[in-house]
Design a protein around this motif. Structure first.
Motif, PDB file in Angstrom:
ATOM      1  N   TYR A 136       0.737  -1.203  -0.255  1.00 35.75           N
ATOM      2  CA  TYR A 136       0.013   0.130  -0.139  1.00 35.75           C
ATOM      3  C   TYR A 136       1.000   1.284   0.087  1.00 35.75           C
ATOM      4  CZ  TYR A 136      -3.565  -3.367   1.495  1.00 35.75           C
ATOM      5  OH  TYR A 136      -4.348  -4.408   1.340  1.00 35.75           O
ATOM      6  N   LYS A 137       0.356   2.359  -0.494  1.00 31.49           N
ATOM      7  CA  LYS A 137       1.071   3.480  -0.355  1.00 31.49           C
ATOM      8  C   LYS A 137       0.993   4.207   0.789  1.00 31.49           C
ATOM      9  CE  LYS A 137      -0.110   4.832  -5.486  1.00 31.49           C
ATOM     10  NZ  LYS A 137      -0.746   5.860  -6.241  1.00 31.49           N
ATOM     11  N   PRO A 138       2.054   4.877   1.131  1.00 30.55           N
ATOM     12  CA  PRO A 138       2.209   5.255   2.485  1.00 30.55           C
ATOM     13  C   PRO A 138       1.340   6.147   2.590  1.00 30.55           C
ATOM     14  CG  PRO A 138       4.416   5.390   1.354  1.00 30.55           C
ATOM     15  CD  PRO A 138       3.520   4.801   0.451  1.00 30.55           C
ATOM     16  N   MET A 139       0.550   6.497   3.798  1.00 30.03           N
ATOM     17  CA  MET A 139      -0.776   7.062   4.080  1.00 30.03           C
ATOM     18  C   MET A 139      -0.652   7.879   5.534  1.00 30.03           C
ATOM     19  SD  MET A 139      -3.398   4.104   5.493  1.00 30.03           S
ATOM     20  CE  MET A 139      -4.743   5.195   5.670  1.00 30.03           C
ATOM     21  N   VAL A 140      -1.495   8.926   5.340  1.00 34.28           N
ATOM     22  CA  VAL A 140      -1.890   9.551   6.724  1.00 34.28           C
ATOM     23  C   VAL A 140      -2.995   9.066   7.421  1.00 34.28           C
ATOM     24  CG1 VAL A 140      -2.368  11.817   7.956  1.00 34.28           C
ATOM     25  CG2 VAL A 140      -0.659  11.845   5.840  1.00 34.28           C
ATOM     26  N   TYR A 141      -2.700   8.382   8.588  1.00 33.64           N
ATOM     27  CA  TYR A 141      -4.222   7.668   9.126  1.00 33.64           C
ATOM     28  C   TYR A 141      -4.741   8.604  10.054  1.00 33.64           C
ATOM     29  CZ  TYR A 141      -6.669   4.329  11.465  1.00 33.64           C
ATOM     30  OH  TYR A 141      -7.779   3.300  11.916  1.00 33.64           O
ATOM     31  N   ASN A 142      -5.658   9.175  10.049  1.00 32.67           N
ATOM     32  CA  ASN A 142      -6.407  10.156  10.813  1.00 32.67           C
ATOM     33  C   ASN A 142      -7.405   9.765  11.742  1.00 32.67           C
ATOM     34  OD1 ASN A 142      -5.208  12.562   9.417  1.00 32.67           O
ATOM     35  ND2 ASN A 142      -6.676  12.315   7.783  1.00 32.67           N
ATOM     36  N   ASP A 143      -7.769   8.417  11.694  1.00 33.92           N
ATOM     37  CA  ASP A 143      -8.572   7.950  12.651  1.00 33.92           C
ATOM     38  C   ASP A 143      -7.849   7.247  13.973  1.00 33.92           C
ATOM     39  OD1 ASP A 143     -11.265   7.575  13.557  1.00 33.92           O
ATOM     40  OD2 ASP A 143     -11.452   5.601  12.463  1.00 33.92           O
ATOM     41  N   TYR A 144      -6.787   7.561  14.277  1.00 31.07           N
ATOM     42  CA  TYR A 144      -5.990   6.830  15.411  1.00 31.07           C
ATOM     43  C   TYR A 144      -6.421   6.878  16.533  1.00 31.07           C
ATOM     44  CZ  TYR A 144      -3.164  10.894  15.891  1.00 31.07           C
ATOM     45  OH  TYR A 144      -2.896  12.239  16.437  1.00 31.07           O
ATOM     46  N   VAL A 145      -6.920   8.200  16.807  1.00 31.63           N
ATOM     47  CA  VAL A 145      -7.305   8.640  18.289  1.00 31.63           C
ATOM     48  C   VAL A 145      -8.585   7.710  18.700  1.00 31.63           C
ATOM     49  CG1 VAL A 145      -8.321  10.356  19.616  1.00 31.63           C
ATOM     50  CG2 VAL A 145      -6.379  11.069  18.123  1.00 31.63           C
ATOM     51  N   ARG A 146      -9.521   7.772  18.021  1.00 33.63           N
ATOM     52  CA  ARG A 146     -10.714   6.904  17.974  1.00 33.63           C
ATOM     53  C   ARG A 146     -10.401   5.312  18.175  1.00 33.63           C
ATOM     54  NH1 ARG A 146     -15.090   4.500  15.179  1.00 33.63           N
ATOM     55  NH2 ARG A 146     -13.917   4.792  13.098  1.00 33.63           N
ATOM     56  N   LYS A 147      -9.598   4.940  17.390  1.00 35.48           N
ATOM     57  CA  LYS A 147      -9.410   3.609  17.330  1.00 35.48           C
ATOM     58  C   LYS A 147      -8.183   3.138  18.465  1.00 35.48           C
ATOM     59  CE  LYS A 147     -11.685   2.020  13.884  1.00 35.48           C
ATOM     60  NZ  LYS A 147     -12.578   1.180  14.126  1.00 35.48           N
ATOM     61  N   THR A 148      -7.519   4.204  19.011  1.00 33.67           N
ATOM     62  CA  THR A 148      -6.639   3.738  20.102  1.00 33.67           C
ATOM     63  C   THR A 148      -7.586   3.779  21.208  1.00 33.67           C
ATOM     64  OG1 THR A 148      -4.796   5.150  19.063  1.00 33.67           O
ATOM     65  CG2 THR A 148      -4.825   4.763  21.494  1.00 33.67           C
ATOM     66  N   PHE A 194       3.402   8.386  11.566  1.00 29.50           N
ATOM     67  CA  PHE A 194       3.864   7.355  12.389  1.00 29.50           C
ATOM     68  C   PHE A 194       4.361   8.051  13.806  1.00 29.50           C
ATOM     69  CE2 PHE A 194       7.019   4.744  14.657  1.00 29.50           C
ATOM     70  CZ  PHE A 194       6.316   3.703  14.439  1.00 29.50           C
ATOM     71  N   GLU A 195       5.090   9.167  13.919  1.00 30.94           N
ATOM     72  CA  GLU A 195       5.321   9.807  15.071  1.00 30.94           C
ATOM     73  C   GLU A 195       4.244  10.434  15.938  1.00 30.94           C
ATOM     74  OE1 GLU A 195       8.426   9.556  16.407  1.00 30.94           O
ATOM     75  OE2 GLU A 195       8.968   8.212  15.117  1.00 30.94           O
TER      76      GLU A 195
END
Length: 212
Positions: A136-148, A194-195
């Motif tokens: 997959y192409k590198p991506m900005v994942y914006n849903d990480y707060v809810r999923k965390t 990632f960071e």
């Protein structure tokens, strides 16, 4: 006699189910196989709302109860978030001696594997000896707060489950784990942010550690 695997998504429950409950040489209970949406045989996730409607889940529970009166019992696995709405029934129907609880020691590895699958809608959740993960192409994942928040909610619930024999994923050679996703995917390169994700994990993990 163990009949049920309980755990958290990406926690090793499928490996445990296939090794400990699916193979007939290890069990003397019956198994039945429901079909996943794409046609693959599932791990008998009787309470999975992705496979079943609420009415169907209630029917599945009634089926398990009725079958037990005839001496027929079924091996299956459930994730803690699937079992949560039916916890009272589950703990009254199964004794701790009938349940394996699968956990992971390395919470970070568990977490970042989960975030990766969430970011690609679990397209690589079932890699095996035949296929390898897609690129997959590198991506900005914006849903990480809810999923965390969802991740740590489930981890906390499995910590507090206390209804079965605990096995840690890292402590076992499951034998059926033909490929390990992290050998093929560089998570740090997959997530452009990632960071940002790692920093959020660190903060949430610190809070989690205060509760265990």
């Amino acid at each position: 006699m163990k009949k049920v695997i309980v755990g958290v998504a990406r926690g090793g429950t499928t490996c445990a189910y296939d090794t400990l409950l699916r193979k007939k040489e290890y069990i003397d209970v019956d198994t039945v196989h429901v079909q996943m949406l794409d046609g693959r045989s599932s791990t008998n996730e009787w309470l999975n709302p992705t496979f079943f409607s609420e009415e169907q889940i209630q029917n599945n529970i009634l089926f398990l109860v009725e079958e037990k009166t005839y001496g027929r019992e079924y091996a299956w696995k459930g994730l803690i978030n699937q079992i949560r709405p039916y916890m009272k029934w589950f703990k009254s129907f199964y004794s701790p001696e009938e349940v394996y609880v699968i956990k992971r020691r390395n919470i970070w590895n568990h977490y970042i594997s989960t975030m990766y699958q969430e970011s690609i809608n679990y397209d690589d959740a079932y890699i095996n000896i035949i296929n390898i993960p897609k690129k997959y192409k590198p991506m900005v994942y914006n849903d990480y707060v809810r999923k965390t928040n969802w991740f740590f909610h489930n981890i906390t619930d499995i910590d507090n489950f206390n209804h079965g024999e605990v096995l840690y994923y890292e402590d076992h050679d499951w034998g059926n784990k033909t490929k390990i996703l992290s050998n093929y995917v560089d998570y740090e390169k997959h997530f452009i942010n990632f960071e940002e994700i790692k920093n959020h994990f660190d903060a949430q993990y610190s809070m989690y550690k205060q509760t265990v």
